[in-house]
Design an enzyme around this catalytic site. Structure first.
Site, mmCIF file in Angstrom:
data_model
loop_
_atom_site.group_PDB
_atom_site.id
_atom_site.type_symbol
_atom_site.label_atom_id
_atom_site.label_comp_id
_atom_site.label_asym_id
_atom_site.label_seq_id
_atom_site.Cartn_x
_atom_site.Cartn_y
_atom_site.Cartn_z
ATOM 1 N N HIS A 1 -4.487 1.735 0.868
ATOM 2 C CA HIS A 1 -3.505 1.630 -0.218
ATOM 3 C C HIS A 1 -2.680 0.354 -0.087
ATOM 4 C CE1 HIS A 1 -0.320 3.307 -2.998
ATOM 5 N NE2 HIS A 1 0.412 2.463 -2.277
ATOM 6 N N GLU A 2 -2.110 0.153 1.107
ATOM 7 C CA GLU A 2 -1.244 -1.010 1.319
ATOM 8 C C GLU A 2 -2.026 -2.313 1.271
ATOM 9 O OE1 GLU A 2 1.842 -0.700 1.149
ATOM 10 O OE2 GLU A 2 1.874 1.490 1.288
ATOM 11 N N HIS B 1 -1.887 -3.662 -2.222
ATOM 12 C CA HIS B 1 -0.651 -4.405 -2.491
ATOM 13 C C HIS B 1 -0.676 -5.766 -1.804
ATOM 14 C CE1 HIS B 1 1.178 -1.084 -4.506
ATOM 15 N NE2 HIS B 1 1.336 -0.328 -3.434
#
Length: 436
Positions: free
Chosen positions: A27-28, A31
């Site tokens: 997920h990170e 980003h």
């Protein structure tokens, strides 16, 4: 509980924890990669919270793992624009204003010379939308990849056209009983000579390959019908007279509606279940159903709170569709490893659990509320709308939308989420969801 069961439970929990850490890191990474793509400086990329267990700095980013594997984050410079006077430090004694200014100051804590052109808020709204959407999107990609992969290689437990058992008599399903009374008529399947192990290949002369089609044809028929079965390698035609009976209602997807019944044709046999791999098309349809159910579950969360409270602090039963947290999911992972099923089944169940977790991360983070990713996306979209409207009506550019002004709301939302998480945690410990 035997030592073997304990060790298998621990193994399941560890396996789930590793999958959880990977999902968070994934997920990170969404980003991080898009932020760097658009030239935003990212001082930190961390998996977990609490004390740092390990870290290493590469370039201008510190990469690390923290002690509590319950989340993760990246820090981007300049998440919020400066105040109207251009200053960054806190200037107010008002608690609400203080929240806004504290958040604004934190966004510039690690500002270095040259960062003026590497601030998050200075990027165009569409770029900020991509950066904030990339994290949840990575979870969606992972969920879809796992789900389709397992569905097409391993499959789902599915009802087939093979006969698992024949009912002796006609009983309305609403009566919820198995024993026959003298007044109950003999079931059409028994009268026709249907036997356990028969595989129905045609109904009234029309070929049937799946249970859904066969079930619909049976429900639509009242009266005489021919049933072609394959028995001991040979096809045999049976003659039955289907009766009208009260049976479970089905929804538009063919799923049984619990507690709801309709009058329909009745033959009187139980279908055998097998684990059947799905085609790509069927897997996509099933994935769509899973996403739809996930959205419905998010919407239904507030209605689950009374049941959670009763399960955690009262004597209520924990519903099978009750929300579970990280602890509850880890317990389910441990329970999967202790099931008396083939190893392939255990692997498939663990992967489905991980897919569901990633889908939940995607849906939850897309809620248009700060401090979730969806809240920042909503702020960027609102800014784009304001600027485009100003351009159309030839008004001055209103400038960046100050998301920091929504921080008081973000703190309230975060407080609600924390309370809900604690409630789920207590329920997961004292009255956990269990699998059969």
């Amino acid at each position: 509980m035997s030592i073997t069961t304990v060790l298998l439970t621990i193994l399941g929990i560890v396996v789930f924890a590793i999958g959880l850490l990977f999902s968070i890191a994934w997920h990170e990474l969404g980003h991080l990669s898009t932020a760097k793509l658009f030239g935003i400086r990212v001082p930190q990329y961390m998996v977990g919270f609490g004390p740092t267990v390990w870290s290493r700095k590469k370039g201008d980013t510190e990469y690390g793992i923290k002690a509590i594997p319950a989340g993760g984050y990246i820090r981007m410079i300049g998440m919020f624009p400066p105040g109207e006077d251009g200053r960054l430090e806190a200037r107010s004694t008002s608690p609400w204003r203080g929240m806004i200014e504290d958040a604004r100051s934190a966004a510039f804590e690690e500002l270095e010379p040259g960062d003026e052109k590497r601030l998050f808020y200075t990027r165009k709204p569409w770029k900020r939308v991509i950066v904030m959407f990339a994290g949840p999107f990575m979870n969606l990609v992972l969920a879809v990849a796992i789900f389709l992969g397992v569905a097409m290689t391993f499959g789902f437990q599915t009802q087939t056209t093979e006969v698992a058992g024949v009912q002796k008599c006609v009983i309305e399903q609403s009566e919820n009983r198995d024993t026959c009374k003298k007044s109950d008529p003999v079931s059409p399947a028994k009268e026709a000579g249907l036997k356990k192990g028969d595989r129905i290949v045609a109904f009234d002369g029309q070929k049937v390959d799946d249970w859904a089609t066969l079930s619909d044809k049976i429900r639509d028929t009242i009266g005489p019908a021919t049933i072609t079965v394959r028995r001991d390698g040979q096809e045999k035609t049976l003659h039955a007279v289907l009766q009208k009976n009260l049976v479970a209602k089905k929804d538009s997807k063919g799923e049984v509606v619990p507690g709801d019944f309709v009058k329909a044709g009745y033959l009187g046999f139980a279908a055998q279940t097998e684990i059947v791999p799905l085609s790509f098309g069927d897997s996509v349809v099933r994935m769509g159903d899973m996403i739809e159910n996930g959205v419905d579950s998010i919407i239904a969360l507030p209605s689950k709170i009374p049941g959670l409270w009763d399960a955690a602090f009262g004597d209520g039963e924990r519903a099978a569709d009750s929300p579970v947290g990280v602890v509850g999911a880890a317990r389910i992972g441990g329970e999967v490893m202790t099931l008396d099923v083939p190893a392939t089944n255990q692997i498939a169940m663990m992967l489905f659990l991980l897919a569901g977790f990633n889908l939940s991360l995607f849906l939850f983070n897309m809620l248009p509320l700060l401090p979730l990713d969806g809240g920042h996306i909503a702020g960027a979209l609102w800014e784009a709308l304001r600027r485009n409207l100003a351009r159309v009506f030839r008004r001055p550019d209103p400038g960046p939308f100050d998301v920091a002004k929504l921080m008081p709301v973000a703190y309230v939302v975060a407080g609600v989420f924390i309370c809900f998480t604690l409630l789920v945690l207590v329920a997961d410990i004292v009255n956990p969801v269990k699998i059969s």
